[in-house]
Design a protein around this motif. Structure first.
Motif, short mmCIF file in Angstrom:
data_model
loop_
_atom_site.label_atom_id
_atom_site.label_comp_id
_atom_site.label_asym_id
_atom_site.label_seq_id
_atom_site.Cartn_x
_atom_site.Cartn_y
_atom_site.Cartn_z
N VAL A 85 0.82 -1.22 0.00
CA VAL A 85 0.00 0.00 0.00
C VAL A 85 0.85 1.26 0.00
O VAL A 85 0.51 2.23 -0.68
CB VAL A 85 -0.99 -0.01 1.19
N LEU A 86 1.93 1.28 0.73
CA LEU A 86 2.77 2.48 0.75
C LEU A 86 3.47 2.72 -0.59
O LEU A 86 3.59 3.84 -1.04
CB LEU A 86 3.82 2.39 1.86
N GLY A 87 3.93 1.67 -1.22
CA GLY A 87 4.64 1.83 -2.48
C GLY A 87 6.07 2.28 -2.24
O GLY A 87 6.61 2.17 -1.14
N ASN A 88 6.69 2.81 -3.28
CA ASN A 88 8.08 3.23 -3.22
C ASN A 88 8.16 4.75 -3.37
O ASN A 88 7.78 5.29 -4.40
CB ASN A 88 8.88 2.55 -4.33
N PHE A 89 8.67 5.41 -2.36
CA PHE A 89 8.82 6.86 -2.41
C PHE A 89 10.23 7.29 -2.81
O PHE A 89 10.47 8.47 -3.00
CB PHE A 89 8.45 7.49 -1.06
N ALA A 90 11.14 6.34 -2.92
CA ALA A 90 12.54 6.66 -3.24
C ALA A 90 12.73 6.76 -4.75
O ALA A 90 12.47 5.82 -5.48
CB ALA A 90 13.46 5.59 -2.68
N LEU A 91 13.16 7.93 -5.21
CA LEU A 91 13.37 8.16 -6.64
C LEU A 91 14.52 7.32 -7.17
O LEU A 91 14.50 6.87 -8.31
CB LEU A 91 13.62 9.64 -6.89
N ILE A 92 15.53 7.08 -6.34
CA ILE A 92 16.67 6.25 -6.73
C ILE A 92 16.54 4.92 -6.00
O ILE A 92 16.43 4.86 -4.78
CB ILE A 92 18.01 6.93 -6.36
N ARG A 93 16.56 3.83 -6.77
CA ARG A 93 16.44 2.50 -6.19
C ARG A 93 17.73 2.11 -5.48
O ARG A 93 18.76 2.78 -5.61
CB ARG A 93 16.12 1.47 -7.28
N HIS A 94 17.68 1.00 -4.74
CA HIS A 94 18.85 0.53 -3.99
C HIS A 94 20.02 0.14 -4.89
O HIS A 94 21.16 0.14 -4.46
CB HIS A 94 18.46 -0.65 -3.09
N ASP A 95 19.76 -0.14 -6.17
CA ASP A 95 20.84 -0.48 -7.10
C ASP A 95 21.44 0.76 -7.78
O ASP A 95 22.28 0.65 -8.67
CB ASP A 95 20.38 -1.49 -8.15
N LYS A 97 19.87 3.01 -9.67
CA LYS A 97 19.16 3.45 -10.88
C LYS A 97 17.88 4.20 -10.51
O LYS A 97 17.33 4.00 -9.44
CB LYS A 97 18.82 2.25 -11.76
N MET A 98 17.46 5.06 -11.42
CA MET A 98 16.24 5.82 -11.21
C MET A 98 15.03 4.90 -11.33
O MET A 98 14.98 4.04 -12.20
CB MET A 98 16.13 6.94 -12.24
N ASP A 99 14.06 5.09 -10.45
CA ASP A 99 12.85 4.27 -10.48
C ASP A 99 11.94 4.76 -11.61
O ASP A 99 11.42 5.86 -11.57
CB ASP A 99 12.11 4.38 -9.13
N GLU A 100 11.77 3.92 -12.62
CA GLU A 100 10.99 4.28 -13.81
C GLU A 100 9.51 4.50 -13.48
O GLU A 100 8.87 5.35 -14.09
CB GLU A 100 11.12 3.21 -14.88
N ASP A 101 8.97 3.73 -12.55
CA ASP A 101 7.55 3.87 -12.21
C ASP A 101 7.25 5.26 -11.66
O ASP A 101 6.22 5.86 -11.99
CB ASP A 101 7.13 2.80 -11.19
N ILE A 102 8.15 5.78 -10.83
CA ILE A 102 7.95 7.11 -10.27
C ILE A 102 7.98 8.16 -11.39
O ILE A 102 7.12 9.03 -11.46
CB ILE A 102 9.01 7.41 -9.19
N CYS A 103 8.97 8.05 -12.27
CA CYS A 103 9.06 9.00 -13.39
C CYS A 103 7.83 8.90 -14.29
O CYS A 103 7.29 9.91 -14.72
CB CYS A 103 10.33 8.74 -14.20
N ASN A 104 7.38 7.68 -14.56
CA ASN A 104 6.19 7.50 -15.39
C ASN A 104 4.96 8.11 -14.73
O ASN A 104 4.12 8.73 -15.40
CB ASN A 104 5.95 6.02 -15.68
N ASN A 105 4.82 7.92 -13.42
CA ASN A 105 3.68 8.49 -12.70
C ASN A 105 3.66 10.01 -12.80
O ASN A 105 2.60 10.62 -12.98
CB ASN A 105 3.69 8.06 -11.23
N ILE A 106 4.82 10.61 -12.68
CA ILE A 106 4.89 12.07 -12.79
C ILE A 106 4.61 12.51 -14.23
O ILE A 106 3.80 13.40 -14.48
CB ILE A 106 6.26 12.57 -12.31
N LEU A 107 5.29 11.87 -15.19
CA LEU A 107 5.15 12.26 -16.60
C LEU A 107 3.74 12.06 -17.13
O LEU A 107 3.28 12.84 -17.97
CB LEU A 107 6.16 11.50 -17.46
#
Length: 196
Positions: A85-95, A97-107
């Motif tokens: 339910v919380l999801g991922n709030f971190a723009l940069i993943r643990h590896d 790389k940028m989290d594509e889902d977050i960018c897609n949600n914004i775009l």
């Protein structure tokens, strides 16, 4: 580079459906008195060329149908819609790389926020304008609240129909996208007023 490739695939997958649905939706108002599709298409093209509000409403519908296509129609069944339910709030993943889902949600929501305000919907226009003056605070409040409501509806549909997980992070980032779209609308209006 993979982010841009994945984004292009998402856009490509739903663009045709979005364009068709938006065309049909905006054609409904033009149907009065038209006896053939040829007349309707000619009038639609003429209206699109000359009427800025009509163009904005068309692109708003492309945005709405694109969001719905991406978030609801292009999904497989998800058997645990409430698993994260919380999801991922971190723009940069643990590896790293940028989290594509977050960018897609914004775009996804940037055009929605901008075209929503540019579509000259009477209640929205009355709220964001006071006389000839455009209020940034009201523009951002309007863009954020409508984006939040639309995103909440999508997340609820995803969980009810098992088409994804209900995530507060998605709602947050969709609202951010709507805010950015609202800010771009406000900036464009101010720059246009200064040029004229």
């Amino acid at each position: 580079m993979s982010f841009i490739k994945n984004l292009a695939i998402i856009v490509y997958q739903v663009l045709a459906l979005s364009l068709i649905c938006a065309f049909l939706f905006t054609s409904v108002a033009l149907l009065k008195g038209k006896s053939s599709w040829r007349q309707l298409i000619k009038q639609w093209i003429a209206e699109f060329r000359k009427n800025n509000v009509f163009r904005c409403r068309f692109f708003l519908m492309v945005s709405v149908f694109g969001i719905m296509g991406t978030t609801l129609l292009a999904r497989r069944i998800w058997y645990t819609p409430w698993s994260n339910v919380l999801g991922n709030f971190a723009l940069i993943r643990h590896d790293g790389k940028m989290d594509e889902d977050i960018c897609n949600n914004i775009l996804l929501f940037i055009p929605f926020g901008g075209f929503l305000l540019a579509s000259r919907i009477k209640r929205i226009d009355n709220f964001i304008h006071k006389g000839q003056r455009l209020w940034l605070r009201k523009v951002l409040l309007c863009a954020a609240s409508i984006s939040l409501g639309f995103s909440l509806a999508i997340e609820t549909c995803q969980s009810v129909f098992w088409l994804g997980t209900f995530q507060l992070a998605d709602i947050f980032y969709n609202t951010i996208g709507g805010l950015v779209g609202g800010f771009l609308y406000f900036t464009g209006k101010i720059l246009r007023r200064r040029d004229s």
